[in-house]
Design a protein around this motif. Structure first.
Motif, PDB file in Angstrom:
ATOM      1  N   ALA A 109     -64.373 -51.468 -45.375  1.00  0.00           N
ATOM      2  CA  ALA A 109     -65.683 -51.795 -44.448  1.00  0.00           C
ATOM      3  C   ALA A 109     -66.609 -50.474 -44.555  1.00  0.00           C
ATOM      4  O   ALA A 109     -67.681 -50.456 -44.382  1.00  0.00           O
ATOM      5  CB  ALA A 109     -65.169 -52.390 -43.368  1.00  0.00           C
ATOM      6  N   ASN A 110     -65.864 -49.237 -44.561  1.00  0.00           N
ATOM      7  CA  ASN A 110     -66.443 -48.185 -44.434  1.00  0.00           C
ATOM      8  C   ASN A 110     -67.341 -47.759 -45.481  1.00  0.00           C
ATOM      9  O   ASN A 110     -68.654 -47.027 -45.449  1.00  0.00           O
ATOM     10  CB  ASN A 110     -65.773 -46.847 -44.013  1.00  0.00           C
ATOM     11  CG  ASN A 110     -65.252 -46.663 -42.592  1.00  0.00           C
ATOM     12  OD1 ASN A 110     -66.303 -47.068 -41.687  1.00  0.00           O
ATOM     13  ND2 ASN A 110     -64.424 -46.025 -42.267  1.00  0.00           N
ATOM     14  N   ASP A 111     -66.767 -48.277 -46.646  1.00  0.00           N
ATOM     15  CA  ASP A 111     -67.625 -47.611 -48.142  1.00  0.00           C
ATOM     16  C   ASP A 111     -67.358 -48.960 -48.817  1.00  0.00           C
ATOM     17  O   ASP A 111     -66.135 -49.246 -49.460  1.00  0.00           O
ATOM     18  CB  ASP A 111     -66.952 -46.536 -48.705  1.00  0.00           C
ATOM     19  CG  ASP A 111     -67.810 -46.099 -49.969  1.00  0.00           C
ATOM     20  OD1 ASP A 111     -68.516 -47.018 -50.227  1.00  0.00           O
ATOM     21  OD2 ASP A 111     -67.577 -45.118 -50.182  1.00  0.00           O
ATOM     22  N   SER A 112     -68.042 -49.864 -49.254  1.00  0.00           N
ATOM     23  CA  SER A 112     -67.908 -50.968 -49.979  1.00  0.00           C
ATOM     24  C   SER A 112     -67.657 -50.739 -51.561  1.00  0.00           C
ATOM     25  O   SER A 112     -67.135 -51.612 -52.186  1.00  0.00           O
ATOM     26  CB  SER A 112     -69.070 -51.953 -50.002  1.00  0.00           C
ATOM     27  OG  SER A 112     -70.310 -51.407 -50.442  1.00  0.00           O
ATOM     28  N   SER A 113     -67.907 -49.426 -51.923  1.00  0.00           N
ATOM     29  CA  SER A 113     -67.673 -48.898 -53.086  1.00  0.00           C
ATOM     30  C   SER A 113     -66.198 -48.701 -53.411  1.00  0.00           C
ATOM     31  O   SER A 113     -65.690 -48.397 -54.623  1.00  0.00           O
ATOM     32  CB  SER A 113     -68.381 -47.843 -53.631  1.00  0.00           C
ATOM     33  OG  SER A 113     -67.818 -46.547 -52.910  1.00  0.00           O
ATOM     34  N   LYS A 114     -65.508 -48.874 -52.477  1.00  0.00           N
ATOM     35  CA  LYS A 114     -64.031 -48.295 -52.656  1.00  0.00           C
ATOM     36  C   LYS A 114     -63.142 -49.448 -52.579  1.00  0.00           C
ATOM     37  O   LYS A 114     -63.497 -50.520 -51.857  1.00  0.00           O
ATOM     38  CB  LYS A 114     -63.467 -47.454 -51.202  1.00  0.00           C
ATOM     39  CG  LYS A 114     -64.162 -46.367 -50.954  1.00  0.00           C
ATOM     40  CD  LYS A 114     -64.029 -45.225 -52.253  1.00  0.00           C
ATOM     41  CE  LYS A 114     -64.704 -43.945 -51.945  1.00  0.00           C
ATOM     42  NZ  LYS A 114     -64.224 -42.909 -53.227  1.00  0.00           N
ATOM     43  N   ALA A 115     -62.328 -49.507 -53.348  1.00  0.00           N
ATOM     44  CA  ALA A 115     -61.471 -50.701 -53.688  1.00  0.00           C
ATOM     45  C   ALA A 115     -60.061 -50.130 -52.851  1.00  0.00           C
ATOM     46  O   ALA A 115     -59.446 -49.098 -53.029  1.00  0.00           O
ATOM     47  CB  ALA A 115     -61.119 -50.728 -55.221  1.00  0.00           C
ATOM     48  N   VAL A 116     -59.596 -51.172 -52.051  1.00  0.00           N
ATOM     49  CA  VAL A 116     -58.377 -51.002 -51.253  1.00  0.00           C
ATOM     50  C   VAL A 116     -57.522 -52.004 -51.437  1.00  0.00           C
ATOM     51  O   VAL A 116     -57.746 -53.143 -51.472  1.00  0.00           O
ATOM     52  CB  VAL A 116     -58.784 -50.733 -49.816  1.00  0.00           C
ATOM     53  CG1 VAL A 116     -57.678 -50.549 -48.886  1.00  0.00           C
ATOM     54  CG2 VAL A 116     -59.775 -49.810 -49.408  1.00  0.00           C
ATOM     55  N   GLY A 117     -56.219 -51.803 -51.469  1.00  0.00           N
ATOM     56  CA  GLY A 117     -55.178 -52.759 -51.525  1.00  0.00           C
ATOM     57  C   GLY A 117     -54.074 -52.511 -50.319  1.00  0.00           C
ATOM     58  O   GLY A 117     -54.317 -51.368 -49.755  1.00  0.00           O
ATOM     59  N   LEU A 118     -53.190 -53.301 -50.208  1.00  0.00           N
ATOM     60  CA  LEU A 118     -52.247 -53.270 -49.239  1.00  0.00           C
ATOM     61  C   LEU A 118     -50.845 -53.760 -49.754  1.00  0.00           C
ATOM     62  O   LEU A 118     -50.688 -55.064 -50.155  1.00  0.00           O
ATOM     63  CB  LEU A 118     -52.619 -54.167 -47.905  1.00  0.00           C
ATOM     64  CG  LEU A 118     -51.816 -54.450 -46.682  1.00  0.00           C
ATOM     65  CD1 LEU A 118     -51.738 -53.138 -45.964  1.00  0.00           C
ATOM     66  CD2 LEU A 118     -52.306 -55.521 -45.726  1.00  0.00           C
ATOM     67  N   LEU A 119     -49.710 -53.082 -49.556  1.00  0.00           N
ATOM     68  CA  LEU A 119     -48.433 -53.342 -49.976  1.00  0.00           C
ATOM     69  C   LEU A 119     -47.772 -53.405 -48.619  1.00  0.00           C
ATOM     70  O   LEU A 119     -47.628 -52.437 -47.923  1.00  0.00           O
ATOM     71  CB  LEU A 119     -48.067 -52.155 -50.643  1.00  0.00           C
ATOM     72  CG  LEU A 119     -46.576 -52.327 -51.259  1.00  0.00           C
ATOM     73  CD1 LEU A 119     -46.153 -53.851 -51.753  1.00  0.00           C
ATOM     74  CD2 LEU A 119     -46.091 -51.124 -52.089  1.00  0.00           C
TER      75      LEU A 119
END
Length: 317
Positions: free
Chosen positions: A83-93
């Motif tokens: 949410a802070n930076d929509s250009s960042k791709a974040v995953g969750l393991l």
């Protein structure tokens, strides 16, 4: 017999004295080389770290004790980073093999599909690709495995998932400081660890053990999240420190790290997580969300920039 015993002890003592005399003068300048040989010897048995394909930075969220809100924090942290930076791709393991929580928290069900290369495709919700042991077993099925099977599962979760291209992979670690934690920290490069704890003394003891473990394996501790820091009565607005006040802040000061945020004990956080709608998504402007997950005084983004500057000249592990 006494004569033989005396001669043997004398001879042994002579050898010890001679050896001590031989190495004594060289002790000071030889200490460094001895420590280096010991370090090299210890490193021989450790696996060589290999980055996860497509992942730039790995953040682990850990706690020494279960039940302190680690998984809830990991989920909301991943969503907050995105949410802070929509250009960042974040995953969750979800690395908690015995008690996977990510499927419930992220409202995901089903089994992952396989790619042509036989890699598992993460399940996606709220724009966050997720992988968990919970996608591979029945929801109510207990995972009764010994250590070797757990290590095999962790290896598959680390190496046999098609993450695509990620800026951050947030790993929800199991509680404690055991085999899984060591396996992950020794097999992949980790940018930093976030420690979650309540202010309660018994939780702080284990949180400190967790922080010290990461330091021993050369993983930077980015800071502490103080969860369930205070309860605000919805009727009279009285603030009550059910688990104590500022315990995590005192621990952070002792460890020399930052407090990344205080997360209150709030019914909205619990209700939304149980419904599979984490509070960062369901109530992004609520006061219990803003500071700890999205607009902290020293955000994780800023901390990574500082960390990269400080370690740019260091030798990579």
């Amino acid at each position: 017999v006494m004569t033989l015993l005396t001669i043997t002890l004398t001879a042994t003592a002579d050898k010890v004295v001679v050896r001590a005399a031989d190495v004594g003068p060289k002790g000071r300048h030889g200490d460094a080389s001895l420590k280096e040989r010991q370090r090299q010897h210890m490193a021989r048995g450790l696996p060589k770290q290999k980055a996860i394909a497509g992942v730039k930075q790995v953040i682990v969220v850990a706690s020494g004790k279960g039940g302190v809100g680690k998984s809830t924090t990991a989920v909301n942290l991943a969503l907050g980073l995105a949410a802070n930076d929509s250009s960042k791709a974040v995953g969750l393991l979800d690395a908690d093999v015995y008690g996977p929580s990510v499927p419930k928290l992220m409202n995901l069900t089903g089994n992952p599909e396989l790619t042509e290369k036989n890699l598992m495709r993460p399940l996606v919700n709220f724009g966050i690709p997720c992988m968990s042991m919970g996608f591979l077993v029945e929801e109510t099925a207990p995972i009764v495995w010994r250590g070797l099977m757990v290590m095999s599962a962790i290896e598959k979760l680390l190496r046999q998932v098609d993450w695509g291209s990620l800026d951050y992979l947030v790993i929800d670690m199991p509680p404690g400081t055991g085999d899984v934690q060591l396996s992950i920290t020794q097999n992949i490069p980790i940018a930093g660890a976030v420690i979650v704890s309540t202010p309660q003394d018994i939780a702080l003891l284990d949180a400190r053990r967790g922080a010290e473990m990461f330091r021993k394996v050369n993983v930077p501790v980015l800071g502490l999240v103080q969860n369930m820091s205070v309860f605000c009565c919805p009727k009279c607005q009285t603030m009550t420190h059910i688990f104590g006040a500022d315990g995590a802040r005192e621990l952070a000061s002792t460890l020399g790290v930052k407090v990344l945020g205080d997360v209150p004990l709030h019914v909205n956080i619990r209700e939304m997580c149980d419904r599979g709608r984490p509070v960062v998504v369901s109530s992004p402007e609520s006061p219990e969300v803003g500071k700890p997950y999205k607009r902290g005084p020293l955000s994780l983004e800023q901390m990574f920039v500082v960390r990269r500057c400080l370690t740019a000249s260091s030798v990579s592990r």
